[in-house]
Design a protein around this motif. Sequence first.
Motif, PDB file in Angstrom:
ATOM      1  N   GLY A 209       0.807  -1.217   0.000  1.00 27.48           N
ATOM      2  CA  GLY A 209       0.000   0.000   0.000  1.00 27.48           C
ATOM      3  C   GLY A 209       0.836   1.260   0.000  1.00 27.48           C
ATOM      4  O   GLY A 209       2.026   1.244   0.339  1.00 27.48           O
ATOM      5  N   PHE A 210       0.193   2.363  -0.380  1.00 25.23           N
ATOM      6  CA  PHE A 210       0.872   3.657  -0.463  1.00 25.23           C
ATOM      7  C   PHE A 210       0.363   4.590   0.638  1.00 25.23           C
ATOM      8  O   PHE A 210      -0.786   4.450   1.076  1.00 25.23           O
ATOM      9  CB  PHE A 210       0.642   4.273  -1.849  1.00 25.23           C
ATOM     10  CG  PHE A 210       1.302   3.510  -2.962  1.00 25.23           C
ATOM     11  CD1 PHE A 210       2.553   3.851  -3.405  1.00 25.23           C
ATOM     12  CD2 PHE A 210       0.661   2.421  -3.546  1.00 25.23           C
ATOM     13  CE1 PHE A 210       3.171   3.140  -4.425  1.00 25.23           C
ATOM     14  CE2 PHE A 210       1.272   1.701  -4.562  1.00 25.23           C
ATOM     15  CZ  PHE A 210       2.527   2.057  -5.007  1.00 25.23           C
ATOM     16  N   PRO A 211       1.237   5.535   1.092  1.00 24.74           N
ATOM     17  CA  PRO A 211       2.607   5.805   0.648  1.00 24.74           C
ATOM     18  C   PRO A 211       3.555   4.696   1.089  1.00 24.74           C
ATOM     19  O   PRO A 211       3.315   4.005   2.078  1.00 24.74           O
ATOM     20  CB  PRO A 211       2.944   7.135   1.316  1.00 24.74           C
ATOM     21  CG  PRO A 211       2.082   7.157   2.547  1.00 24.74           C
ATOM     22  CD  PRO A 211       0.807   6.469   2.153  1.00 24.74           C
ATOM     23  N   ILE A 212       4.665   4.571   0.353  1.00 25.98           N
ATOM     24  CA  ILE A 212       5.590   3.470   0.582  1.00 25.98           C
ATOM     25  C   ILE A 212       7.021   3.988   0.512  1.00 25.98           C
ATOM     26  O   ILE A 212       7.315   4.950  -0.208  1.00 25.98           O
ATOM     27  CB  ILE A 212       5.358   2.351  -0.464  1.00 25.98           C
ATOM     28  CG1 ILE A 212       6.033   1.041  -0.049  1.00 25.98           C
ATOM     29  CG2 ILE A 212       5.838   2.782  -1.844  1.00 25.98           C
ATOM     30  CD1 ILE A 212       5.623  -0.140  -0.916  1.00 25.98           C
ATOM     31  N   MET A 213       7.913   3.355   1.288  1.00 24.67           N
ATOM     32  CA  MET A 213       9.329   3.706   1.248  1.00 24.67           C
ATOM     33  C   MET A 213      10.082   2.655   0.439  1.00 24.67           C
ATOM     34  O   MET A 213       9.928   1.449   0.669  1.00 24.67           O
ATOM     35  CB  MET A 213       9.926   3.757   2.655  1.00 24.67           C
ATOM     36  CG  MET A 213       9.415   4.887   3.530  1.00 24.67           C
ATOM     37  SD  MET A 213       9.817   6.544   2.900  1.00 24.67           S
ATOM     38  CE  MET A 213      11.601   6.501   2.905  1.00 24.67           C
ATOM     39  N   VAL A 214      10.884   3.117  -0.513  1.00 22.15           N
ATOM     40  CA  VAL A 214      11.802   2.265  -1.249  1.00 22.15           C
ATOM     41  C   VAL A 214      13.183   2.488  -0.644  1.00 22.15           C
ATOM     42  O   VAL A 214      13.647   3.628  -0.560  1.00 22.15           O
ATOM     43  CB  VAL A 214      11.814   2.614  -2.752  1.00 22.15           C
ATOM     44  CG1 VAL A 214      12.794   1.721  -3.500  1.00 22.15           C
ATOM     45  CG2 VAL A 214      10.422   2.508  -3.341  1.00 22.15           C
ATOM     46  N   LYS A 215      13.850   1.409  -0.194  1.00 25.96           N
ATOM     47  CA  LYS A 215      15.124   1.559   0.511  1.00 25.96           C
ATOM     48  C   LYS A 215      16.175   0.605  -0.015  1.00 25.96           C
ATOM     49  O   LYS A 215      15.873  -0.531  -0.371  1.00 25.96           O
ATOM     50  CB  LYS A 215      14.947   1.278   2.015  1.00 25.96           C
ATOM     51  CG  LYS A 215      14.062   2.234   2.771  1.00 25.96           C
ATOM     52  CD  LYS A 215      14.044   1.838   4.231  1.00 25.96           C
ATOM     53  CE  LYS A 215      13.221   2.796   5.071  1.00 25.96           C
ATOM     54  NZ  LYS A 215      13.226   2.388   6.502  1.00 25.96           N
ATOM     55  N   ALA A 216      17.404   1.075  -0.014  1.00 25.13           N
ATOM     56  CA  ALA A 216      18.526   0.187  -0.320  1.00 25.13           C
ATOM     57  C   ALA A 216      18.642  -0.847   0.784  1.00 25.13           C
ATOM     58  O   ALA A 216      18.580  -0.512   1.973  1.00 25.13           O
ATOM     59  CB  ALA A 216      19.815   0.992  -0.425  1.00 25.13           C
ATOM     60  N   ALA A 217      18.816  -2.100   0.424  1.00 23.28           N
ATOM     61  CA  ALA A 217      18.952  -3.157   1.429  1.00 23.28           C
ATOM     62  C   ALA A 217      20.278  -3.040   2.172  1.00 23.28           C
ATOM     63  O   ALA A 217      20.378  -3.398   3.342  1.00 23.28           O
ATOM     64  CB  ALA A 217      18.838  -4.527   0.776  1.00 23.28           C
ATOM     65  N   ALA A 218      21.291  -2.532   1.504  1.00 27.51           N
ATOM     66  CA  ALA A 218      22.605  -2.344   2.124  1.00 27.51           C
ATOM     67  C   ALA A 218      22.826  -0.867   2.418  1.00 27.51           C
ATOM     68  O   ALA A 218      22.268  -0.007   1.739  1.00 27.51           O
ATOM     69  CB  ALA A 218      23.703  -2.860   1.193  1.00 27.51           C
ATOM     70  N   GLY A 219      23.629  -0.572   3.428  1.00 27.08           N
ATOM     71  CA  GLY A 219      23.994   0.826   3.692  1.00 27.08           C
ATOM     72  C   GLY A 219      22.908   1.615   4.380  1.00 27.08           C
ATOM     73  O   GLY A 219      21.962   1.078   4.941  1.00 27.08           O
ATOM     74  N   GLY A 220      23.068   2.934   4.351  1.00 30.65           N
ATOM     75  CA  GLY A 220      22.133   3.822   5.030  1.00 30.65           C
ATOM     76  C   GLY A 220      22.470   5.261   4.723  1.00 30.65           C
ATOM     77  O   GLY A 220      22.973   5.573   3.650  1.00 30.65           O
ATOM     78  N   GLY A 221      22.214   6.151   5.685  1.00 25.17           N
ATOM     79  CA  GLY A 221      22.518   7.565   5.505  1.00 25.17           C
ATOM     80  C   GLY A 221      21.618   8.265   4.512  1.00 25.17           C
ATOM     81  O   GLY A 221      21.945   9.332   4.003  1.00 25.17           O
ATOM     82  N   GLY A 222      20.443   7.655   4.217  1.00 28.62           N
ATOM     83  CA  GLY A 222      19.502   8.305   3.307  1.00 28.62           C
ATOM     84  C   GLY A 222      19.750   8.035   1.843  1.00 28.62           C
ATOM     85  O   GLY A 222      18.954   8.416   0.991  1.00 28.62           O
ATOM     86  N   ARG A 223      20.846   7.340   1.511  1.00 25.08           N
ATOM     87  CA  ARG A 223      21.145   7.051   0.113  1.00 25.08           C
ATOM     88  C   ARG A 223      20.377   5.809  -0.328  1.00 25.08           C
ATOM     89  O   ARG A 223      20.250   4.845   0.416  1.00 25.08           O
ATOM     90  CB  ARG A 223      22.644   6.858  -0.083  1.00 25.08           C
ATOM     91  CG  ARG A 223      23.438   8.152   0.055  1.00 25.08           C
ATOM     92  CD  ARG A 223      24.922   7.906   0.156  1.00 25.08           C
ATOM     93  NE  ARG A 223      25.258   7.236   1.403  1.00 25.08           N
ATOM     94  CZ  ARG A 223      26.507   6.946   1.765  1.00 25.08           C
ATOM     95  NH1 ARG A 223      27.520   7.259   0.974  1.00 25.08           N
ATOM     96  NH2 ARG A 223      26.747   6.336   2.911  1.00 25.08           N
ATOM     97  N   GLY A 224      19.863   5.842  -1.554  1.00 21.14           N
ATOM     98  CA  GLY A 224      19.059   4.745  -2.051  1.00 21.14           C
ATOM     99  C   GLY A 224      17.710   4.661  -1.367  1.00 21.14           C
ATOM    100  O   GLY A 224      17.146   3.571  -1.228  1.00 21.14           O
ATOM    101  N   MET A 225      17.181   5.791  -0.961  1.00 27.60           N
ATOM    102  CA  MET A 225      15.910   5.827  -0.244  1.00 27.60           C
ATOM    103  C   MET A 225      14.967   6.818  -0.917  1.00 27.60           C
ATOM    104  O   MET A 225      15.358   7.942  -1.225  1.00 27.60           O
ATOM    105  CB  MET A 225      16.130   6.227   1.214  1.00 27.60           C
ATOM    106  CG  MET A 225      14.870   6.192   2.078  1.00 27.60           C
ATOM    107  SD  MET A 225      15.193   6.721   3.792  1.00 27.60           S
ATOM    108  CE  MET A 225      16.341   5.453   4.337  1.00 27.60           C
ATOM    109  N   ARG A 226      13.727   6.399  -1.153  1.00 31.75           N
ATOM    110  CA  ARG A 226      12.725   7.258  -1.785  1.00 31.75           C
ATOM    111  C   ARG A 226      11.355   7.039  -1.154  1.00 31.75           C
ATOM    112  O   ARG A 226      10.939   5.907  -0.911  1.00 31.75           O
ATOM    113  CB  ARG A 226      12.629   6.965  -3.293  1.00 31.75           C
ATOM    114  CG  ARG A 226      13.826   7.419  -4.115  1.00 31.75           C
ATOM    115  CD  ARG A 226      13.915   8.938  -4.178  1.00 31.75           C
ATOM    116  NE  ARG A 226      14.993   9.397  -5.018  1.00 31.75           N
ATOM    117  CZ  ARG A 226      16.256   9.514  -4.639  1.00 31.75           C
ATOM    118  NH1 ARG A 226      16.600   9.195  -3.402  1.00 31.75           N
ATOM    119  NH2 ARG A 226      17.179   9.955  -5.472  1.00 31.75           N
ATOM    120  N   LEU A 227      10.665   8.133  -0.880  1.00 29.28           N
ATOM    121  CA  LEU A 227       9.273   8.078  -0.441  1.00 29.28           C
ATOM    122  C   LEU A 227       8.391   8.198  -1.675  1.00 29.28           C
ATOM    123  O   LEU A 227       8.537   9.136  -2.462  1.00 29.28           O
ATOM    124  CB  LEU A 227       8.965   9.220   0.535  1.00 29.28           C
ATOM    125  CG  LEU A 227       7.492   9.415   0.907  1.00 29.28           C
ATOM    126  CD1 LEU A 227       6.959   8.196   1.648  1.00 29.28           C
ATOM    127  CD2 LEU A 227       7.317  10.679   1.748  1.00 29.28           C
TER     128      LEU A 227
END
Length: 668
Positions: free
Chosen positions: A158-176
């Motif tokens: 369901g939406f809204p949804i977060m798309v996240k990088a499985a590795a790493g962090g710090g906000g990189r590879g992350m989209r709302l």
Amino acid sequence: MTEKHRTISSILIANRGEIACRVIRTAKSMGIRTIAVYSEADAAAPHVQMADDVRLIGPAPVSESYLRIDRILEAAKETGADAIHPGYGFLSENADFARACAEAGVIFIGPPPDAIEVMGDKAKAKRRMIKAGVPCVPGYEGEDQADDTLLREAKTVGFPIMVKAAAGGGGRGMRLVEREADLAAAIATARSEAENAFGSGNLILERAIVRPRHIEIQVFADAHGHVVHLGERDCSVQRRHQKVLEEAPSPAVDPDLREKMGAAAAKAARDIDYEGAGTVEFLLGDDGAFYFLEMNTRLQVEHPVTEMITGLDLVEMQIRVARGEPLPVHQQTIALNGHAIEARLYAEDVSAVFLPAAGPIELWRAPAGARVDTGITSGGEASAHYDPMLAKIIAHGATREDARRQLIAALEKTALFGVATNRTFLINALRKQDFISGDATTAFISENFTDDELAAPALSEVEAAMAAVILHRLAQNAFVQKATGRVNQLLGWSSATPIATPYRFAVGEDSIAVAVTAESADACRVSLNGHELSVEIKEFHAPQAILQIDGARHRVFFHQPADEPERLFFSLGARDFDVVNLNAVMASAAASAGAGAVTAPMHGSLTEIFVKVGETVSKGQRVAVLEAMKMQHDLVAGVDGAVAAIHADIGAQIAAGAALIEIEETGA
């Protein structure tokens, strides 16, 4: 479980900046020899100066220095290090590094490699936590990474949804993602960012928790099976998914919720046979439900707020656990005293969407009355090669309001000149009603700041007067130092018509003209915009001055670069300025041109060149235009002659003092 009772008499810190300095301080207090590693860019850095021994490990880029496992282990071998502390960032959550340390016979001050590996992949970590019964955000963390699978699973979540990088962090590879129509593009962008940042394009999907709080629990485990938690930290104030303000305890967590979240965090640590310091991060909804976000298998940047309210040294605890000692505390003996708030001082341009900044640190002045963790000094540099965080300012008080007020006062007494920082933003954030009332969520910045509030402050009349008076006094002091037989009582006195010294400062695309007329050694009259201000200098000892303007007193911090007498950095409360006296700039340009060379009077962009090599020019002829401080500055020939050389192209970024055009004087 790890081997018990291991000796640690020397520690190599595989990091830099404030965390390296932080670890060195505690290690030295325990009588442990310290070894620093450094890149070529950090040769004069404070952590290098503090350590007992040092080793160069490569050029400035992290891929050639701080991420080089082989060079770090070689340095450990050369210096006889018993253990390595990874700090945070760089190799701190690299399971291969932890294994390599073990293979080299060096103690890794951190958790076992398997624990790092499990929690280093968001998908694996979430699957493990679901199995362990730790509350998790509904979503998809499967191994099938086909775009069609992600698109299909997103409809289920369901939406809204977060798309996240499985590795790493710090906000990189992350989209709302708010709408299904935007999902495909978000997946492509997040996957590309993840591959570039972490070498893996694997993604997970999570239902977006609207306006959550970011709550994290500090856990500690030893090799004897003991696990405790040290309460929570609230890290909800963030930009670009990176923390800015952190506090402990959280104003949204009561004792009952703290017990539940602490128990869940301890369960997560036990499930992966954890050892050492770790942080389990949760999202807390406004309904009181909390969900596992990730686990950071290292010391956190914000660990000082936990230290302030518990009275514990977390680095010392890390070292003791690594030596095989049991935890020095039990859950029932841990008490939380008062409140602590930490502000991260970043080198960044807040007005440009918090973009990282780089440049020289002309002056660093830490405030008294607060804890300051830093790894910078005056004369250093905020390097583009490394994280832009320069310092952490931490205040502790009996109540949250005490801590908030103390932190504002500390930030107002903090001076960092030469590179753009977020100091003004931090003070303004602490003064927002949502923060005062303890209602800040991860939407705090977007809900509380307009674009105008984030823009660089414009120079007011009073501030322009201050800049002119400070520059005037600095010039007077420089003259006095060179003079002999001076009479201090006569400073500023003239037997003829009083002399008015003109200044002109840029204000956006315009400028403001100011004239300073000395009436005595410590008093002057400032004329601007058709009226006058009376200014008294109550105190003037660099980097601080107290000026009284029409009866109102102002405490100002200031700095004038030694090689740029026309430039002045100054701060007034929550406002920071970098101003240039345009009159001096143009006079300098004319003088330089008079010697046959046209030089850049300040940093800027070369927008136009009106001459060619071999062309004859006349004294005073306009030869180029430099754009700086949002204004166009004409550069003129100072002699009659022929253009011998042109050293820059249109559009080039020019450093102050750089030679742009050479003119061979006629008859010279």
